[in-house]
Design an enzyme around this catalytic site. Structure first.
Site, PDB file in Angstrom:
ATOM      1  N   CYS A  13       0.846  -1.187   0.000  1.00  0.00           N
ATOM      2  CA  CYS A  13       0.000   0.000   0.000  1.00  0.00           C
ATOM      3  C   CYS A  13       0.888   1.246   0.000  1.00  0.00           C
ATOM      4  O   CYS A  13       2.084   1.164   0.241  1.00  0.00           O
ATOM      5  CB  CYS A  13      -0.867   0.021   1.238  1.00  0.00           C
TER       6      CYS A  13
ATOM      7  N   ARG B 215       2.076   0.489  -6.178  1.00  0.00           N
ATOM      8  CA  ARG B 215       2.311  -0.329  -4.989  1.00  0.00           C
ATOM      9  C   ARG B 215       1.052  -1.012  -4.487  1.00  0.00           C
ATOM     10  O   ARG B 215       1.108  -1.911  -3.645  1.00  0.00           O
ATOM     11  CB  ARG B 215       2.862   0.553  -3.866  1.00  0.00           C
TER      12      ARG B 215
ATOM     13  N   TRP C 184      -3.571  -2.236  -1.149  1.00  0.00           N
ATOM     14  CA  TRP C 184      -3.515  -3.611  -1.658  1.00  0.00           C
ATOM     15  C   TRP C 184      -4.043  -4.458  -0.509  1.00  0.00           C
ATOM     16  O   TRP C 184      -3.387  -4.591   0.529  1.00  0.00           O
ATOM     17  CB  TRP C 184      -2.070  -3.968  -1.998  1.00  0.00           C
TER      18      TRP C 184
ATOM     19  N   ASN D 148      -0.059   0.878   6.573  1.00  0.00           N
ATOM     20  CA  ASN D 148       0.548  -0.201   5.774  1.00  0.00           C
ATOM     21  C   ASN D 148       1.046  -1.254   6.755  1.00  0.00           C
ATOM     22  O   ASN D 148       1.556  -0.897   7.811  1.00  0.00           O
ATOM     23  CB  ASN D 148       1.754   0.300   4.980  1.00  0.00           C
ATOM     24  N   GLY D 149       0.963  -2.513   6.367  1.00  0.00           N
ATOM     25  CA  GLY D 149       1.449  -3.571   7.251  1.00  0.00           C
ATOM     26  C   GLY D 149       0.286  -4.408   7.757  1.00  0.00           C
ATOM     27  O   GLY D 149      -0.828  -4.326   7.236  1.00  0.00           O
TER      28      GLY D 149
ATOM     29  N   GLU E 281      12.425 -16.926 -15.132  1.00  0.00           N
ATOM     30  CA  GLU E 281      12.116 -15.495 -15.137  1.00  0.00           C
ATOM     31  C   GLU E 281      11.203 -15.139 -16.324  1.00  0.00           C
ATOM     32  O   GLU E 281      10.254 -14.366 -16.172  1.00  0.00           O
ATOM     33  CB  GLU E 281      13.428 -14.690 -15.170  1.00  0.00           C
TER      34      GLU E 281
ATOM     35  N   LYS F  18       7.492 -13.536 -15.968  1.00  0.00           N
ATOM     36  CA  LYS F  18       7.084 -12.284 -16.617  1.00  0.00           C
ATOM     37  C   LYS F  18       5.780 -12.493 -17.371  1.00  0.00           C
ATOM     38  O   LYS F  18       4.872 -11.693 -17.277  1.00  0.00           O
ATOM     39  CB  LYS F  18       8.149 -11.760 -17.597  1.00  0.00           C
TER      40      LYS F  18
ATOM     41  N   GLU G  68       2.688 -13.122 -14.927  1.00  0.00           N
ATOM     42  CA  GLU G  68       2.220 -12.054 -14.042  1.00  0.00           C
ATOM     43  C   GLU G  68       1.549 -10.905 -14.782  1.00  0.00           C
ATOM     44  O   GLU G  68       0.687 -10.244 -14.217  1.00  0.00           O
ATOM     45  CB  GLU G  68       3.325 -11.558 -13.101  1.00  0.00           C
TER      46      GLU G  68
ATOM     47  N   HIS H 118      10.736 -35.726 -18.470  1.00  0.00           N
ATOM     48  CA  HIS H 118      10.318 -36.440 -17.259  1.00  0.00           C
ATOM     49  C   HIS H 118       8.904 -36.055 -16.826  1.00  0.00           C
ATOM     50  O   HIS H 118       8.525 -36.284 -15.682  1.00  0.00           O
ATOM     51  CB  HIS H 118      11.306 -36.166 -16.122  1.00  0.00           C
TER      52      HIS H 118
ATOM     53  N   LYS I 141       3.772  -3.800  -6.120  1.00  0.00           N
ATOM     54  CA  LYS I 141       5.233  -3.679  -6.052  1.00  0.00           C
ATOM     55  C   LYS I 141       5.627  -3.691  -4.584  1.00  0.00           C
ATOM     56  O   LYS I 141       4.960  -3.045  -3.775  1.00  0.00           O
ATOM     57  CB  LYS I 141       5.626  -2.338  -6.694  1.00  0.00           C
TER      58      LYS I 141
HETATM   59  C1  F6R Z   1       8.263 -10.089 -10.334  1.00  0.00           C
HETATM   60  C2  F6R Z   1       8.536  -9.283  -9.168  1.00  0.00           C
HETATM   61  C3  F6R Z   1       8.552  -9.944  -7.842  1.00  0.00           C
HETATM   62  C4  F6R Z   1       9.696  -9.394  -6.987  1.00  0.00           C
HETATM   63  C5  F6R Z   1       9.628  -9.973  -5.576  1.00  0.00           C
HETATM   64  C6  F6R Z   1      10.811  -9.523  -4.731  1.00  0.00           C
HETATM   65  O1  F6R Z   1       8.296  -9.344 -11.506  1.00  0.00           O
HETATM   66  O2  F6R Z   1       8.718  -8.092  -9.251  1.00  0.00           O
HETATM   67  O3  F6R Z   1       8.648 -11.322  -7.973  1.00  0.00           O
HETATM   68  O4  F6R Z   1      10.910  -9.715  -7.598  1.00  0.00           O
HETATM   69  O5  F6R Z   1       8.436  -9.574  -4.964  1.00  0.00           O
HETATM   70  O6  F6R Z   1      10.855  -8.137  -4.631  1.00  0.00           O
HETATM   71  P1  F6R Z   1      12.155  -7.398  -4.140  1.00  0.00           P
HETATM   72  O7  F6R Z   1      13.222  -7.638  -5.137  1.00  0.00           O
HETATM   73  O8  F6R Z   1      11.762  -5.960  -4.044  1.00  0.00           O
HETATM   74  O9  F6R Z   1      12.507  -7.990  -2.813  1.00  0.00           O
END
Ligand code: F6R
Length: 612
Positions: free
Chosen positions: A2, A27, A76, A102-103, A485, A489, A492, A508, A607
């Site tokens: 948040c 966020r 969020w 937040n939290g 990765e 991508k 998500e 397998h 984020k």
């Molecule tokens: C995927 C993504 C997340 C972050 C994860 C860790 O695109 O952004 O998987 O990589 O939440 O976040 P950080 O690196 O900020 O600890």
């Protein structure tokens, strides 16, 4: 997760806090709200589910919600659905206090039960509402609002970054933190509170990063930071060294695309001033370790989440190959609860773009409690992991706003490759190899640019898979984490189910999934396991699978087995991920964009995951 913004000063708090939370919308974006104390001293609260634009649409004209103290929040959801009533700010029985949080308040059920037994009326399903009633409980007993907040927070178990205003104290704003970032911005005759500096950077660059268990009382012309026990804190003022242009989309449709295209520069920023080709080594002063201490390292553990965990996997390849030091890679969420064994002479590296991810932070504290030296690889300057680690390296990628991490990944891998060279040169890496490796790192920005220049072709390839329901990403060796990765991508932001697999493992089990509808993205650069991966691709082709290959420029053979090929320049084996991931980022971006999805704010995500 948040986002919080608070303002006290001489200007109208409404547009300032509203604009602020818009900058933090990446966020958390399932609901939002704001509260101000108006000119008559009344508390006004407006909130709405959905994106901030929904809140903005329903707000009365600025003159009607004019007040010089206010708080705002973009959410969020953790407790309670994203409805209007569950949105922040929350208020108390007498509608005098407004709180954004937040939290997670872990003991909110007990607090709520007790407060309800004292006739407090609750209206939402949130943990936050328990805290605002608890503060009200203490505020009923004292004229000192700071003291009421201190007493309430002493009873809270969990994490919080909070901002609070009260119509009984129209010239004050109170904020506090524990485990959730909070920053005080100092302007001319005005103060700001925010969970992320980008929300206030257009107003001030003078900031104080609050520490856990600190509470700040903002009056109109002064501020005071204390602990919950009311001991005065002498905090350091920092100056933010980046400006607002770095948080604008510029000519790009989405932040994610902008950030993908920034990678020639962000990778260069990661190594700038740190490479010494003449000495065949690198310098990373922030590690805070002497040469002797570095030479004594017997084992490394790398701990992270999500995309950062994928770069940790590549770090293992890099460090084990170049420095011959064993490396274990762990998910932070598992590490923290597993009572990890950390043998002597082990260094634990924590990778986190945000530097605030709750699991990574908790894992770091656990490692430190066990006496380990913890190093952080972070992007956000002044973040909690950066501050609490025993040393570390900033990746200097610039603010990453797209929820799907892109440039942070390539910068993290660049830093890990430098750590590998540093440790390698202290062990048995020859000066000749060290120097050639460094030269190759220096060439990466140009090579990334070459891949970005094939952008139109990647968009065309994306068109061929936009209706896929599933996708498989295959890679081997150092490109296996790249497959993970690439799949992350795609899933998500495009909501297409995708899995990354070590190519040889496919037979397998996952091979059962392959048919003419299933795109298989194969990362197959020209290296020592090229022939093996070609065999794996033939197995896919024999089952009518559709193959999109990522291959080295000049490779003609791969086309025989692929529906389409995206070429990347040649580089040293262990540096390949920094190049091979770029087409996968673009592919995911274009698929999501062509499907008409909100690339920068994918559903259910946020984020910086600051809750467990
Ligand atoms: C995927 C993504 C997340 C972050 C994860 C860790 O695109 O952004 O998987 O990589 O939440 O976040 P950080 O690196 O900020 O600890």
């Amino acid at each position: 997760m948040c986002g919080i913004v608070g303002y006290i000063g001489t200007r109208n708090a409404t547009p300032i806090t509203l604009e602020g939370i818009k900058r933090l919308e990446y966020r958390g974006y399932d609901s939002s709200g704001l509260a101000i104390i108006d000119a008559e001293g009344n508390l006004k609260i407006h909130k709405k589910p959905g994106k901030i634009i929904e809140l903005e649409r329903t707000l009365p004209s600025p003159e009607k919600i004019y007040g010089t103290v206010g708080i705002a929040h973009t959410r969020w959801a953790t407790h309670g659905e994203p409805t209007e009533v569950n949105s922040h700010p929350h208020t108390c029985c007498h509608h005098k206090l407004a709180l954004v949080h937040n939290g997670i308040i872990e003991n909110y059920r007990n607090l709520r039960k007790k407060l309800e037994s004292e006739n407090h009326i609750f209206v939402s399903d949130t943990d936050t509402e328990a805290l605002v009633h608890l503060i009200e409980h203490f505020a009923n007993k004292t004229d000192n609002l700071t003291q009421a907040v201190q007493e309430a927070l002493k009873l809270v178990e969990g994490t919080y970054g909070i901002a609070l205003i009260s119509s009984d104290h129209p010239d004050q704003l109170i904020a506090a933190r524990k485990g959730s970032p909070l920053i005080l911005g100092i302007g001319e005759n005005e103060f700001f509170i925010t969970s992320d500096v980008s929300a206030i950077i257009i107003h001030t660059k003078k900031v104080i990063y609050l520490q856990d268990n600190e509470i700040v009382t903002l009056n109109r012309d002064s501020f005071k930071i204390t602990t919950l026990e009311n001991e005065a804190v002498n905090a350091k003022i920092s100056v933010v060294d980046w400006d607002v242009s770095s948080i604008d989309k510029g000519e790009f449709k989405h932040f994610m695309l902008k950030e993908i295209f920034e990678q020639p520069v962000s990778v260069e920023n990661a190594f700038r001033g740190r490479l010494f080709p003449n000495l065949s080594t690198v310098r990373l002063g922030g590690l805070n370790m002497t040469g002797e201490e570095l030479r004594r390292i017997q084992r490394l553990q790398i701990v992270a989440c999500g995309t950062s965990w994928h770069s940790a996997l590549i770090g293992k390849y890099l460090i084990e190959t170049l420095a011959r030091i064993p490396v274990e890679v762990e998910y932070a969420s598992e590490y923290r609860y597993r009572n990890p064994i950390i043998p002597p002479e082990t260094v634990v590296i924590f990778i986190s773009q945000s530097g605030e991810t709750a699991d990574t932070l908790a894992a770091m504290r656990e490692a430190q409690a066990k006496g380990a030296r913890a190093l952080g690889i972070t992007n956000v300057v002044g973040s909690t992991i950066a501050r609490e680690s025993d040393g570390g390296v900033y990746i200097h990628a610039g603010t990453e706003i797209g929820v799907a991490s892109t440039k942070a990944f390539t910068s993290q891998v660049t830093i890990l490759s430098m750590i590998a060279v540093l440790l390698g040169r202290m062990n048995n890496l020859s000066p000749t190899f060290g120097a050639s490796y460094i030269k190759e790192i220096q060439k990466l920005p140009e090579k990334i640019q070459q891949i970005l220049d094939t952008n139109d072709k990647i968009m065309e390839i994306a068109k061929t898979i936009i209706d896929a329901k599933n996708a498989l990403y295959l890679g081997r060796g150092v490109n296996f984490p790249v497959a993970l990765e690439g799949a992350l991508k795609l899933k998500e932001i495009s909501y297409i189910h995708a899995e990354g697999y070590p190519a040889a493992e496919m037979k397998h089990g996952p091979i059962a999934l392959i048919d003419a509808k299933m795109p298989v993205v194969a990362i197959a650069p020209d290296d020592m396991i090229y022939d093996k991966i070609i065999s794996n691709l033939q197995e896919v082709k024999a089952r009518n699978g559709r193959i999109i290959s990522i291959a080295t420029e000049g490779d003609k053979r791969i086309a025989e087995n692929s529906e389409s090929v995206i070429y990347v320049p040649k580089t040293i084996y262990t540096l390949q991920p920094i190049l091979t991931v770029i087409p996968l980022q673009l592919l995911a971006y274009y698929v999501a964009n062509l499907r008409g999805l909100d690339v920068d704010q994918p559903r259910n995500l946020a984020k910086s995951v600051t809750v467990e």
